[in-house]
Design a protein around this motif. Structure first.
Motif, short mmCIF file in Angstrom:
data_model
loop_
_atom_site.label_atom_id
_atom_site.label_comp_id
_atom_site.label_asym_id
_atom_site.label_seq_id
_atom_site.Cartn_x
_atom_site.Cartn_y
_atom_site.Cartn_z
N PRO A 110 11.90 -7.03 22.14
CA PRO A 110 11.41 -7.69 23.22
C PRO A 110 9.83 -7.54 23.01
O PRO A 110 8.88 -8.46 23.17
CB PRO A 110 11.68 -6.93 24.48
CG PRO A 110 12.24 -5.49 23.93
CD PRO A 110 12.59 -5.81 22.41
N ARG A 111 9.02 -6.21 22.32
CA ARG A 111 7.80 -6.41 22.08
C ARG A 111 7.38 -7.39 21.15
O ARG A 111 6.13 -8.21 21.39
CB ARG A 111 7.32 -5.18 21.56
CG ARG A 111 5.97 -4.85 21.34
CD ARG A 111 5.51 -3.48 20.77
NE ARG A 111 6.01 -3.35 19.39
CZ ARG A 111 5.48 -4.02 18.27
NH1 ARG A 111 4.41 -4.77 18.48
NH2 ARG A 111 6.16 -4.00 17.17
N LEU A 112 8.08 -7.59 20.19
CA LEU A 112 7.58 -8.80 19.11
C LEU A 112 7.70 -10.08 19.78
O LEU A 112 6.81 -11.19 19.54
CB LEU A 112 8.45 -8.62 17.90
CG LEU A 112 8.27 -7.54 16.93
CD1 LEU A 112 9.14 -7.46 15.80
CD2 LEU A 112 6.81 -7.29 16.58
N ARG A 113 9.02 -10.19 20.62
CA ARG A 113 8.89 -11.84 21.43
C ARG A 113 7.83 -12.05 22.13
O ARG A 113 7.18 -12.95 22.41
CB ARG A 113 10.44 -11.86 22.23
CG ARG A 113 11.57 -11.96 21.29
CD ARG A 113 12.56 -12.51 22.14
NE ARG A 113 12.79 -11.60 23.37
CZ ARG A 113 13.57 -10.72 23.58
NH1 ARG A 113 14.24 -10.02 22.21
NH2 ARG A 113 13.84 -10.13 24.64
N SER A 114 7.38 -10.81 23.25
CA SER A 114 6.38 -10.77 24.08
C SER A 114 5.01 -11.29 23.51
O SER A 114 4.21 -12.25 23.64
CB SER A 114 6.24 -9.50 24.60
OG SER A 114 5.02 -9.49 25.43
N GLU A 115 4.64 -10.71 22.28
CA GLU A 115 3.52 -10.67 21.51
C GLU A 115 3.47 -12.14 20.93
O GLU A 115 2.29 -12.82 21.18
CB GLU A 115 3.74 -9.77 20.21
CG GLU A 115 2.46 -9.56 19.59
CD GLU A 115 2.62 -8.65 18.44
OE1 GLU A 115 2.20 -7.31 18.47
OE2 GLU A 115 3.08 -8.81 17.28
N ALA A 116 4.37 -12.59 20.32
CA ALA A 116 4.53 -14.02 19.95
C ALA A 116 4.55 -14.94 20.92
O ALA A 116 3.52 -16.21 20.91
CB ALA A 116 5.81 -14.35 18.96
#
Length: 203
Positions: free
Chosen positions: A83-89
């Motif tokens: 979820p952190r990578l999804r949020s970042e992107a």
């Protein structure tokens, strides 16, 4: 004008964040290639203690420069299990005006509507769907949340979010908190200006 900044970057005493901020400024002034900035970002990450907000700002700059590796990584990350990578992107692509990024950010906001920071990012991206999450916050018991929500509503209009209605912010012009009143006054002016532009644009 770029030479003093380039010279300062060679100084060994600069901390990681200050160095990266300087390199971002240099890049925005046309003084660094995408490859140079990418190396600088990787160096900063390896050193550690890099705040997420600055890292995401660096990703936005790399995306603006059309760095191929960054673009591909962000596009893949939209569907990542992390979820952190999804949020970042989602944040980086949404603020770059990409519809897929806005849709991903909207999905995250819908799942966690209490996280006002994500709603504000959606407003900054000019996505009118942020409005439905901001309006209830205008009557929040917390003055700080009311202030942030009314400021984001104004920002939404600046970045193209429609409609530009002044009526939701009008009650806050008499708010008991001075900062809320100030933010509401600024928002009222921005929304009224946006409203007049809309009216002028109509055939």
């Amino acid at each position: 004008a770029l030479l003093p900044l380039q010279a300062a970057l060679t100084g060994p005493s600069l901390d990681v964040e200050l160095r990266l901020r300087a390199q971002l400024a240099l890049s925005q002034a046309g003084g660094q290639s995408p490859a140079q900035l990418r190396s600088a970002v990787l160096f900063s990450v390896e050193k550690g203690n890099l705040r997420p907000a600055l890292y995401r700002r660096a990703l936005r700059e790399l995306f603006r420069l059309k760095d191929p590796g960054t673009v591909k990584r962000l596009e893949r990350a939209l569907s990542d299990a992390n979820p952190r990578l999804r949020s970042e992107a989602a944040e980086v692509l949404a603020l770059a005006g990409r519809r897929d990024g806005q849709d991903a950010l909207f999905q995250l906001v819908s799942q966690h509507p209490d996280e006002l920071s994500s709603v504000i990012l959606l407003a900054e991206a000019g996505d009118a769907r942020a409005r439905q999450f901001l309006l209830p916050r205008l009557s929040d018991p917390s003055a700080m949340l009311r202030q942030r929500a009314v400021a984001a509503l104004a920002m939404l209009s600046v970045h193209g979010g429609r409609p530009c209605e002044v009526s939701p912010v009008t009650p806050l012009l008499r708010d008991a908190d001075a900062l809320v009143t100030l933010s509401a006054s600024v928002a009222y002016l921005q929304l009224a200006h946006c409203n007049s532009k809309q009216a002028t644009a109509k055939p």
